[in-house]
Design a protein around this motif. Structure first.
Motif, PDB file in Angstrom:
ATOM      1  N   THR A 178       0.931  -1.402  -0.245  1.00  0.00           N
ATOM      2  CA  THR A 178       0.116   0.549  -0.425  1.00  0.00           C
ATOM      3  C   THR A 178       0.838   1.559   0.112  1.00  0.00           C
ATOM      4  N   LEU A 179       0.397   2.654  -0.571  1.00  0.00           N
ATOM      5  CA  LEU A 179       0.850   3.616  -0.672  1.00  0.00           C
ATOM      6  C   LEU A 179       0.021   4.420   0.332  1.00  0.00           C
ATOM      7  N   THR A 180      -1.054   3.956   0.064  1.00  0.00           N
ATOM      8  CA  THR A 180      -2.459   5.267   0.396  1.00  0.00           C
ATOM      9  C   THR A 180      -1.966   4.732   2.382  1.00  0.00           C
ATOM     10  N   PHE A 181      -2.414   4.374   3.109  1.00  0.00           N
ATOM     11  CA  PHE A 181      -2.143   3.671   4.322  1.00  0.00           C
ATOM     12  C   PHE A 181      -0.305   3.163   4.921  1.00  0.00           C
ATOM     13  N   ALA A 182       0.344   3.523   4.829  1.00  0.00           N
ATOM     14  CA  ALA A 182       2.013   4.080   5.169  1.00  0.00           C
ATOM     15  C   ALA A 182       2.573   4.641   5.472  1.00  0.00           C
ATOM     16  N   ASP A 183       3.020   4.189   6.457  1.00  0.00           N
ATOM     17  CA  ASP A 183       3.436   4.856   7.492  1.00  0.00           C
ATOM     18  C   ASP A 183       4.984   6.204   6.725  1.00  0.00           C
ATOM     19  N   ARG A 184       5.164   6.673   5.278  1.00  0.00           N
ATOM     20  CA  ARG A 184       5.997   7.248   4.546  1.00  0.00           C
ATOM     21  C   ARG A 184       5.402   7.334   3.638  1.00  0.00           C
ATOM     22  N   SER A 185       5.821   8.891   3.222  1.00  0.00           N
ATOM     23  CA  SER A 185       4.970   9.305   2.081  1.00  0.00           C
ATOM     24  C   SER A 185       4.985   8.950   0.406  1.00  0.00           C
ATOM     25  N   GLU A 186       4.178   8.615   0.051  1.00  0.00           N
ATOM     26  CA  GLU A 186       4.225   8.481  -1.410  1.00  0.00           C
ATOM     27  C   GLU A 186       5.060   7.991  -2.568  1.00  0.00           C
ATOM     28  N   ASP A 187       5.826  10.173  -2.223  1.00  0.00           N
ATOM     29  CA  ASP A 187       7.227  10.335  -2.862  1.00  0.00           C
ATOM     30  C   ASP A 187       8.195   9.501  -2.329  1.00  0.00           C
ATOM     31  N   GLU A 188       8.016   9.565  -0.464  1.00  0.00           N
ATOM     32  CA  GLU A 188       9.319   8.946  -0.190  1.00  0.00           C
ATOM     33  C   GLU A 188       9.625   7.506  -0.765  1.00  0.00           C
ATOM     34  N   ILE A 189       8.386   6.633  -0.998  1.00  0.00           N
ATOM     35  CA  ILE A 189       8.629   5.175  -1.477  1.00  0.00           C
ATOM     36  C   ILE A 189       8.979   5.004  -2.602  1.00  0.00           C
ATOM     37  N   LEU A 190       8.546   5.672  -3.442  1.00  0.00           N
ATOM     38  CA  LEU A 190       8.557   5.906  -5.080  1.00  0.00           C
ATOM     39  C   LEU A 190       9.867   5.964  -5.120  1.00  0.00           C
ATOM     40  N   ALA A 191      10.766   7.067  -4.151  1.00  0.00           N
ATOM     41  CA  ALA A 191      11.927   7.497  -4.517  1.00  0.00           C
ATOM     42  C   ALA A 191      13.282   6.398  -4.204  1.00  0.00           C
ATOM     43  N   ALA A 192      13.018   6.172  -2.914  1.00  0.00           N
ATOM     44  CA  ALA A 192      14.281   4.641  -2.699  1.00  0.00           C
ATOM     45  C   ALA A 192      13.600   4.002  -3.905  1.00  0.00           C
ATOM     46  N   LEU A 193      12.595   3.364  -4.589  1.00  0.00           N
ATOM     47  CA  LEU A 193      12.741   2.037  -5.179  1.00  0.00           C
ATOM     48  C   LEU A 193      13.312   3.166  -6.117  1.00  0.00           C
ATOM     49  N   ARG A 194      13.144   3.971  -6.595  1.00  0.00           N
ATOM     50  CA  ARG A 194      14.041   4.256  -7.808  1.00  0.00           C
ATOM     51  C   ARG A 194      15.659   4.517  -7.642  1.00  0.00           C
ATOM     52  N   GLU A 195      15.463   4.705  -6.453  1.00  0.00           N
ATOM     53  CA  GLU A 195      17.246   5.121  -5.923  1.00  0.00           C
ATOM     54  C   GLU A 195      18.246   3.512  -5.744  1.00  0.00           C
ATOM     55  N   PHE A 196      17.241   2.797  -5.437  1.00  0.00           N
ATOM     56  CA  PHE A 196      17.999   1.225  -4.813  1.00  0.00           C
ATOM     57  C   PHE A 196      18.304   0.378  -5.848  1.00  0.00           C
ATOM     58  N   SER A 197      16.796   0.595  -7.286  1.00  0.00           N
ATOM     59  CA  SER A 197      16.883   0.161  -7.972  1.00  0.00           C
ATOM     60  C   SER A 197      18.392   0.177  -9.491  1.00  0.00           C
ATOM     61  N   GLY A 198      18.318   1.013  -9.458  1.00  0.00           N
ATOM     62  CA  GLY A 198      19.372   1.433  -9.992  1.00  0.00           C
ATOM     63  C   GLY A 198      19.250   1.509 -11.688  1.00  0.00           C
ATOM     64  N   GLY A 199      18.299   1.464 -12.211  1.00  0.00           N
ATOM     65  CA  GLY A 199      17.573   0.738 -13.203  1.00  0.00           C
ATOM     66  C   GLY A 199      17.831  -0.715 -13.987  1.00  0.00           C
ATOM     67  N   ARG A 200      17.763  -1.485 -12.787  1.00  0.00           N
ATOM     68  CA  ARG A 200      17.632  -2.160 -12.765  1.00  0.00           C
ATOM     69  C   ARG A 200      16.900  -3.457 -12.808  1.00  0.00           C
ATOM     70  N   ALA A 201      15.448  -2.710 -12.840  1.00  0.00           N
ATOM     71  CA  ALA A 201      14.139  -3.145 -12.819  1.00  0.00           C
ATOM     72  C   ALA A 201      13.074  -1.599 -13.664  1.00  0.00           C
ATOM     73  N   GLN A 202      12.364  -1.871 -14.070  1.00  0.00           N
ATOM     74  CA  GLN A 202      11.417  -0.900 -15.024  1.00  0.00           C
ATOM     75  C   GLN A 202      10.132   0.215 -14.187  1.00  0.00           C
ATOM     76  N   LEU A 203      10.531   1.277 -13.569  1.00  0.00           N
ATOM     77  CA  LEU A 203       9.446   1.725 -13.258  1.00  0.00           C
ATOM     78  C   LEU A 203       8.988   2.308 -14.123  1.00  0.00           C
ATOM     79  N   ARG A 204       7.426   2.398 -13.777  1.00  0.00           N
ATOM     80  CA  ARG A 204       5.981   3.017 -14.332  1.00  0.00           C
ATOM     81  C   ARG A 204       5.492   3.798 -13.211  1.00  0.00           C
ATOM     82  N   PHE A 205       6.211   5.286 -12.515  1.00  0.00           N
ATOM     83  CA  PHE A 205       5.581   5.578 -11.684  1.00  0.00           C
ATOM     84  C   PHE A 205       5.616   7.234 -12.199  1.00  0.00           C
TER      85      PHE A 205
END
Length: 205
Positions: A178-205
């Motif tokens: 979930t993004l809506t009912f998490a203790d972190r904001s949506e922007d924080e979660i998506l930014a972490a996924l973008r940073e740690f993935s390092g281009g190794r997975a396709q991101l659609r957001f």
């Protein structure tokens, strides 16, 4: 008389002038397979980026929904059973109170089970340079760890009242958090996924 035999092919070239024999071509080594997905009962607490469920955010949405549903059901029943008329008796009031009490207990229990199923059990998402952890919510909880080499796509979507992020492995079913009912904001979660993935997975957001 020459010492060479009749079948002699003439003088041989010196050793240093001969073409060296090439070694046999080595067969290409097979590409190592990515590490398989692992399962666990809980996301480790030492993962660099953790997302935990928020009881408050979920309660702020679902408690008013339950109260509104009880109001919609209870008000027409109360007006019908308490209206003046010869067919209505004092037993109607007792019936109304008993019925509303059962509804409150039923909906309250369902709400409590919903909150427990979606908020207990530790973090729901963990992100690291090596891979991503996703916890399946519900009464039957399970945690899946996917190395980035196994992740095909991560995209943001919506499921009824909540926004979710879905992790789709190269093989197997997708996992959502979930993004809506998490203790972190949506922007924080998506930014972490973008940073740690390092281009190794396709991101659609």
């Amino acid at each position: 008389m020459s010492e060479d035999s009749p079948h002699s092919q003439g003088p041989r070239p010196p050793v240093w002038n001969r073409r060296p024999a090439l070694p046999p071509a080595a067969a290409p080594s097979p590409r190592p397979a990515p590490p398989p997905a692992a399962t666990a009962t809980r996301i480790p607490d030492n993962v660099p980026f953790l997302v935990r469920p928020s009881v408050l955010r979920r309660a702020l949405v679902f408690v008013p929904l339950v109260v509104a549903l009880l109001f919609v059901i209870g008000c027409p029943a109360a007006l019908t059973l308490t209206a003046d008329g010869p067919e209505h008796t004092s037993g109607d009031i007792v019936l109304l109170v008993a019925g509303m009490s059962c509804l409150v207990v039923t909906f309250g229990t369902a709400l409590a089970l919903h909150l427990i199923a979606h908020t207990a059990g530790g973090p729901i998402l963990g992100v690291s340079p090596a891979g991503v952890w996703v916890r399946r919510v519900g009464l039957r909880r399970s945690v899946t760890w996917l190395p980035w080499e196994q992740v095909a796509e991560i995209h943001r979507g919506r499921r009824l009242l909540e926004k979710v992020v879905s992790v789709r492995p190269r093989t197997g079913e997708r996992h959502t958090a979930t993004l809506t009912f998490a203790d972190r904001s949506e922007d924080e979660i998506l930014a972490a996924l973008r940073e740690f993935s390092g281009g190794r997975a396709q991101l659609r957001f």
